[in-house]
Enzyme design. Structure first.
Site, PDB file in Angstrom:
ATOM      1  N   GLU A  77     -10.994   0.732  -0.767  1.00 50.38           N
ATOM      2  CA  GLU A  77      -9.962  -0.259  -0.471  1.00 50.38           C
ATOM      3  C   GLU A  77     -10.519  -1.454   0.299  1.00 50.38           C
ATOM      4  O   GLU A  77     -10.286  -1.618   1.482  1.00 50.38           O
ATOM      5  CB  GLU A  77      -8.800   0.375   0.297  1.00 50.38           C
ATOM      6  CG  GLU A  77      -9.152   1.219   1.505  1.00 50.38           C
ATOM      7  CD  GLU A  77      -7.882   1.768   2.182  1.00 50.38           C
ATOM      8  OE1 GLU A  77      -6.883   1.036   2.260  1.00 50.38           O
ATOM      9  OE2 GLU A  77      -7.909   2.920   2.630  1.00 50.38           O
ATOM     10  N   ASP A 111       0.872  -1.176   0.000  1.00 51.71           N
ATOM     11  CA  ASP A 111       0.000   0.000   0.000  1.00 51.71           C
ATOM     12  C   ASP A 111       0.907   1.224   0.000  1.00 51.71           C
ATOM     13  O   ASP A 111       1.714   1.388   0.915  1.00 51.71           O
ATOM     14  CB  ASP A 111      -0.897  -0.033   1.247  1.00 51.71           C
ATOM     15  CG  ASP A 111      -2.030   0.994   1.202  1.00 51.71           C
ATOM     16  OD1 ASP A 111      -1.984   1.920   0.365  1.00 51.71           O
ATOM     17  OD2 ASP A 111      -2.964   0.864   2.022  1.00 51.71           O
ATOM     18  N   ASP A 164      -3.432   7.148  -3.676  1.00 59.91           N
ATOM     19  CA  ASP A 164      -3.321   6.149  -2.601  1.00 59.91           C
ATOM     20  C   ASP A 164      -3.779   4.827  -3.207  1.00 59.91           C
ATOM     21  O   ASP A 164      -4.918   4.738  -3.693  1.00 59.91           O
ATOM     22  CB  ASP A 164      -4.222   6.596  -1.443  1.00 59.91           C
ATOM     23  CG  ASP A 164      -4.325   5.595  -0.301  1.00 59.91           C
ATOM     24  OD1 ASP A 164      -3.634   4.564  -0.321  1.00 59.91           O
ATOM     25  OD2 ASP A 164      -5.126   5.866   0.629  1.00 59.91           O
ATOM     26  N   HIS A 198      -6.853  11.077   5.046  1.00 57.93           N
ATOM     27  CA  HIS A 198      -8.115  10.518   5.548  1.00 57.93           C
ATOM     28  C   HIS A 198      -8.981  11.687   6.014  1.00 57.93           C
ATOM     29  O   HIS A 198      -8.928  12.095   7.167  1.00 57.93           O
ATOM     30  CB  HIS A 198      -7.882   9.526   6.677  1.00 57.93           C
ATOM     31  CG  HIS A 198      -7.285   8.237   6.222  1.00 57.93           C
ATOM     32  ND1 HIS A 198      -7.765   7.008   6.589  1.00 57.93           N
ATOM     33  CD2 HIS A 198      -6.241   7.974   5.397  1.00 57.93           C
ATOM     34  CE1 HIS A 198      -7.038   6.048   6.017  1.00 57.93           C
ATOM     35  NE2 HIS A 198      -6.099   6.616   5.296  1.00 57.93           N
ATOM     36  N   HIS A 248     -12.075   5.998   2.144  1.00 53.97           N
ATOM     37  CA  HIS A 248     -12.049   7.339   2.747  1.00 53.97           C
ATOM     38  C   HIS A 248     -11.980   8.421   1.693  1.00 53.97           C
ATOM     39  O   HIS A 248     -11.411   8.218   0.614  1.00 53.97           O
ATOM     40  CB  HIS A 248     -10.839   7.458   3.684  1.00 53.97           C
ATOM     41  CG  HIS A 248      -9.548   7.020   3.056  1.00 53.97           C
ATOM     42  ND1 HIS A 248      -8.664   7.896   2.488  1.00 53.97           N
ATOM     43  CD2 HIS A 248      -9.009   5.774   2.867  1.00 53.97           C
ATOM     44  CE1 HIS A 248      -7.622   7.216   2.003  1.00 53.97           C
ATOM     45  NE2 HIS A 248      -7.806   5.920   2.203  1.00 53.97           N
TER      46      HIS A 248
HETATM   47 CO    CO Z   1      -6.253   4.443   1.582  1.00 54.83          CO
END
Ligand code: CO
Length: 296
Positions: A191, A86, A97, A166, A158
């Site tokens: 995710e 990640d 992200d 976030h 998010h």
């Molecule tokens: Co994320």
């Protein structure tokens, strides 16, 4: 809505993060050092003109997220490990992200790896301006259940704002009844985590990831320098000692965590012996169909 310049930065950050993710996945071979993988992934992001939105997370088997190697980490991947990479990059605070999962040298968990990927891709087919958050969660849960696994209930997608990874709403991986619609111009990450475990994570040991917490008087001039460095380099985003181009960063991180200036993230851990997989894209709600900014 982002203007053209902002959107091009968001797209570029997403493109770089996606390539770094795929690079990281390609390096997950038996015997590979976690330290080397993380350094390669982050080096790629920086070499391509982006900052690090957070440290490269390398989370294995029942660890769902929030582990990054320390500066002296000697651990290596073993055959059969299920590894989540990640990673994230930013350009002027616009963030990509993204995450993927790979099994090292075996194929025992192919269906579980596919389950989180299929859930994410299912969302990508319909999400956009006007989609209620509950619909995203419902699609994720249905997809993963249909594949015979559980979602990790307490790990959510998010919203993302400039300089804020976030921010705003979160997107649970089930229908929590939230009618809030995705708005035109929103950036958000989806995710899904799939597991053969119990379906939720607990906090484990610290995983070497920290974030600026609050101002407090710091007397030592070197520690003050370090604090100035991390503010300039990471802009209040999560980071780790390994990613700091600053001598003895690990020592200063420890001091500042003890003082409460930095907060430390716990590893997120499923049931012992279970396996967790994850796939993540960042989206930009450019219209009724959102654009994926982190495509391969
Ligand atoms: Co994320």
């Amino acid at each position: 809505m982002l203007n053209e310049d902002q959107l091009s930065k968001l797209r570029r950050a997403g493109e770089v993060a996606a390539a770094a993710r795929d690079l990281g996945i390609s390096l997950c071979k038996p015997g590979a050092k976690l330290y080397d993988i993380a350094q390669e992934v982050e080096g790629y992001i920086r070499d391509h003109g982006c900052g690090l939105a957070f440290p490269c997370n390398i989370s294995i088997n029942e660890i769902a997220a929030h582990y990054t190697p320390s500066p002296t980490d000697q651990s290596r991947l073993e055959i059969g490990d299920v590894v989540k990479i990640d990673c994230g990059g930013f350009l002027d605070g616009f963030i990509g992200d993204t995450a993927a999962t790979v099994e090292v040298g075996t194929n025992a968990y192919r269906d579980l790896v596919e389950a989180s990927k299929r859930a994410r891709n299912t969302v990508a087919e319909f999400v956009g301006e006007g989609t209620p958050i509950r619909e995203i969660g419902r699609a994720i849960e249905m997809s993963i259940k249909r594949d015979g696994y559980k979602v990790v209930e307490n790990l959510c997608g998010h919203q993302i704002l400039q300089w804020d990874l976030h921010a705003g709403y979160s997107i649970p991986p089930y229908d929590a009844g939230d009618e809030t619609p995705i708005k035109l111009g929103d950036t958000f990450a989806v995710e899904p985590f799939a597991t053969n475990g119990r379906g939720f994570i607990d906090n484990g040991k610290p995983g070497n990831i920290v974030i600026f917490n609050r101002e407090k008087p710091v007397d030592d001039p070197k520690t003050q320098d370090f604090l100035a460095y991390i503010k300039d380099e990471f802009h209040g985003l999560p980071f780790c000692a390994r990613s700091c181009d600053f001598p003895n960063a690990e020592k200063y991180v420890k001091v500042l965590v003890r003082k409460g200036v930095l907060g430390s993230y716990a590893q997120l851990v499923e049931a012992p012996g279970s396996i967790v997989t994850q796939h993540e894209y960042t989206f930009y709600a450019i219209g009724k169909r959102a654009e994926v900014t982190t495509l391969p």
